[in-house]
Design a protein around this motif. Sequence first.
Motif, PDB file in Angstrom:
ATOM      1  N   ASP A 197       0.841  -1.265   0.040  1.00  0.00           N
ATOM      2  CA  ASP A 197       0.053   0.018  -0.032  1.00  0.00           C
ATOM      3  C   ASP A 197       1.005   0.995   0.084  1.00  0.00           C
ATOM      4  O   ASP A 197       1.517   1.553   0.995  1.00  0.00           O
ATOM      5  CB  ASP A 197      -0.904   0.080   1.296  1.00  0.00           C
ATOM      6  CG  ASP A 197      -2.018   1.211   1.222  1.00  0.00           C
ATOM      7  OD1 ASP A 197      -1.762   2.419   0.580  1.00  0.00           O
ATOM      8  OD2 ASP A 197      -2.764   1.086   2.108  1.00  0.00           O
ATOM      9  N   THR A 198       1.031   1.780  -1.199  1.00  0.00           N
ATOM     10  CA  THR A 198       1.876   3.009  -1.353  1.00  0.00           C
ATOM     11  C   THR A 198       1.456   4.112  -0.495  1.00  0.00           C
ATOM     12  O   THR A 198       2.464   4.942   0.017  1.00  0.00           O
ATOM     13  CB  THR A 198       2.165   3.285  -2.619  1.00  0.00           C
ATOM     14  OG1 THR A 198       1.122   3.869  -3.210  1.00  0.00           O
ATOM     15  CG2 THR A 198       2.863   2.374  -3.511  1.00  0.00           C
ATOM     16  N   THR A 199       0.278   4.381  -0.119  1.00  0.00           N
ATOM     17  CA  THR A 199      -0.087   5.398   0.703  1.00  0.00           C
ATOM     18  C   THR A 199       0.422   4.955   2.097  1.00  0.00           C
ATOM     19  O   THR A 199       0.829   5.980   2.887  1.00  0.00           O
ATOM     20  CB  THR A 199      -1.626   5.488   0.808  1.00  0.00           C
ATOM     21  OG1 THR A 199      -1.984   5.902  -0.568  1.00  0.00           O
ATOM     22  CG2 THR A 199      -2.278   6.554   1.854  1.00  0.00           C
ATOM     23  N   LEU A 200       0.322   3.957   2.560  1.00  0.00           N
ATOM     24  CA  LEU A 200       0.814   3.495   3.898  1.00  0.00           C
ATOM     25  C   LEU A 200       2.327   3.767   3.934  1.00  0.00           C
ATOM     26  O   LEU A 200       2.859   4.480   4.961  1.00  0.00           O
ATOM     27  CB  LEU A 200       0.578   2.199   4.105  1.00  0.00           C
ATOM     28  CG  LEU A 200       1.237   1.647   5.499  1.00  0.00           C
ATOM     29  CD1 LEU A 200       0.377   1.998   6.895  1.00  0.00           C
ATOM     30  CD2 LEU A 200       0.665   0.040   5.687  1.00  0.00           C
ATOM     31  N   THR A 201       3.153   3.313   3.006  1.00  0.00           N
ATOM     32  CA  THR A 201       4.508   3.704   3.031  1.00  0.00           C
ATOM     33  C   THR A 201       4.786   5.253   3.144  1.00  0.00           C
ATOM     34  O   THR A 201       5.738   5.661   3.839  1.00  0.00           O
ATOM     35  CB  THR A 201       5.059   3.058   1.567  1.00  0.00           C
ATOM     36  OG1 THR A 201       4.928   1.533   1.647  1.00  0.00           O
ATOM     37  CG2 THR A 201       6.613   3.476   1.521  1.00  0.00           C
ATOM     38  N   ARG A 202       4.138   6.035   2.093  1.00  0.00           N
ATOM     39  CA  ARG A 202       4.337   7.088   2.444  1.00  0.00           C
ATOM     40  C   ARG A 202       3.901   7.895   3.653  1.00  0.00           C
ATOM     41  O   ARG A 202       4.724   8.652   4.257  1.00  0.00           O
ATOM     42  CB  ARG A 202       3.368   8.076   1.333  1.00  0.00           C
ATOM     43  CG  ARG A 202       3.761   9.462   0.947  1.00  0.00           C
ATOM     44  CD  ARG A 202       2.763  10.143   0.030  1.00  0.00           C
ATOM     45  NE  ARG A 202       3.041   9.522  -1.388  1.00  0.00           N
ATOM     46  CZ  ARG A 202       2.126   8.492  -1.951  1.00  0.00           C
ATOM     47  NH1 ARG A 202       1.152   8.154  -1.393  1.00  0.00           N
ATOM     48  NH2 ARG A 202       2.566   8.153  -3.011  1.00  0.00           N
ATOM     49  N   SER A 247       9.802   2.675  -3.190  1.00  0.00           N
ATOM     50  CA  SER A 247      10.862   3.668  -2.887  1.00  0.00           C
ATOM     51  C   SER A 247      10.334   5.129  -3.284  1.00  0.00           C
ATOM     52  O   SER A 247      10.654   6.126  -2.308  1.00  0.00           O
ATOM     53  CB  SER A 247      11.936   3.309  -3.928  1.00  0.00           C
ATOM     54  OG  SER A 247      12.348   2.138  -3.560  1.00  0.00           O
ATOM     55  N   ALA A 248       9.732   5.408  -4.129  1.00  0.00           N
ATOM     56  CA  ALA A 248       9.153   6.787  -4.566  1.00  0.00           C
ATOM     57  C   ALA A 248       8.346   7.288  -3.533  1.00  0.00           C
ATOM     58  O   ALA A 248       8.385   8.641  -2.922  1.00  0.00           O
ATOM     59  CB  ALA A 248       8.488   6.677  -5.749  1.00  0.00           C
ATOM     60  N   ALA A 249       7.410   6.479  -2.809  1.00  0.00           N
ATOM     61  CA  ALA A 249       6.471   6.818  -1.919  1.00  0.00           C
ATOM     62  C   ALA A 249       7.198   7.118  -0.532  1.00  0.00           C
ATOM     63  O   ALA A 249       6.819   8.237   0.273  1.00  0.00           O
ATOM     64  CB  ALA A 249       5.498   5.887  -1.734  1.00  0.00           C
ATOM     65  N   ALA A 250       8.324   6.485  -0.299  1.00  0.00           N
ATOM     66  CA  ALA A 250       9.139   6.596   0.964  1.00  0.00           C
ATOM     67  C   ALA A 250       9.681   7.929   0.771  1.00  0.00           C
ATOM     68  O   ALA A 250       9.696   8.750   1.760  1.00  0.00           O
ATOM     69  CB  ALA A 250      10.163   5.472   1.143  1.00  0.00           C
TER      70      ALA A 250
END
Length: 482
Positions: free
Chosen positions: A99-104, A154-157
């Motif tokens: 879940d890229t939102t969660l990673t962000r 990686s981009a989200a982080a």
Amino acid sequence: MGLDPGLRRLALGTLLAAYPGPVPPDWAVDLVTDGLAGHTLFGTNVHDPAQVAASTAALRAGRADVLVAIDEEGGDVTRLAHATGSPYPGNAALGAVDDTTLTRQVYAAIGAELAALGVTVDLAPTVDVNTADENPVIGTRSFGADPARVAAHSAAAVEGLQSTGVAACAKHFPGHGATVADSHHELPTVDASPAVLRERDLPPFAAVISAGVRAIMTAHIRVPALTGDGPATFSRAVLVDLLRRDYGFTGTVITDALEMKGAALAAGGVGPAAVLALAAGADLLCVGAKVDAALVEHVVAEIVTAIGDGRLDRARVEEAAGRAAALAGWTRAAGATATTPTDLGYAAARRAVRVEGDVTGLGRPLVVQVHATSTIAEGRVPWGLGPHLVGLEELRVVAGEIEPAELGRLAAGRPIVLVGRHLHRSPGGTALVDALAAACPVTVVEMGWPGGWRPAGVRAFVTTFGASHANGRAAAEALGLV
């Protein structure tokens, strides 16, 4: 005769040093005043939040735009929570949730905490694609083995971290995920063609560059097709031709610690390594963790001497110092901190747990933690289920030194929960699991990189994708032991 003051200040402007203990010594602050780019904080520099904030304020009193860096990846690599384990899961767990939102959100929470303490650069995220199950140094620090998934997270982080005004440093270029050796101890080789690198290892770096990452860290790995016999840290083909020309990166190139064997042995010492890294195109040089004033002055002298004898072009060092200064300028101007949801990391870790088999009805099992060594990157951070168990203790054993029959006797008919990290790589680990599973009900909790190994005969196999405090809590909850 002393060094030329202008050249000394120029050389200092390319260095990230470090210092021992919880209070910056006078020499550490004096070097900042003299032009040192900044310092990296390690676990030995961290006692509590108030102390860290006081330390960064003391460094900032030396010069307002000093860089203060830290390895705060969440998961298995934490400096702020080295005494307890991180309240955030690491990249492997976030990649498993996907879940890229969660990673962000997780990285924004980490960034907010760092910003509040006065830290300006996070030497994270690790964006290596962990394609080697036996990788001893990346593993759970990676978002996974799929380049597209790793690229997205990686981009989200990076977006999450940098939204707080903390610069992200993606690592380790051009990709440490295919190694089966640890560059802290030796120079690993990745024998891959540029075409393979572009398909397998480089997509996450392209993604973070598109996301505006402010810094990228070099890898002390040998890629013969690009670097010859030396590490990427010393290779213009990697740092200039590939990273800057082909991938268009315009930010700051930071080296991994030059004291690591992958760099120091290849160069003949930290000073020569600094010269080679600058010549290759690096901008900001991490000296290492064990640093004193004498070592910094030694490295500075090596750089100044190299400028004098023509091994280093002064304009190249000026470019490097300029990029380090630009990074400091960005951190001073960027972003605002956000509030941190207190349960965010624990909720994320719960979503990452995977259960294969049946974990119901464990009752009051014998919980056994199998000893596992830690890497230099991880340090000795507590892990396991122990802090989260209610009315139970966690017995600690060494796989090759404990008789399975003894654990069976201690269990006295109860189920056994065996907790490990990379159990299949631990000497005696698989034999211990097999022997126990043949004699009693066993549940295995794997808190390392979950490769392909699955033991036969166990009641359940639980993977957490990391060994942080949050991962331990999530596993204990999944087993009904909290």
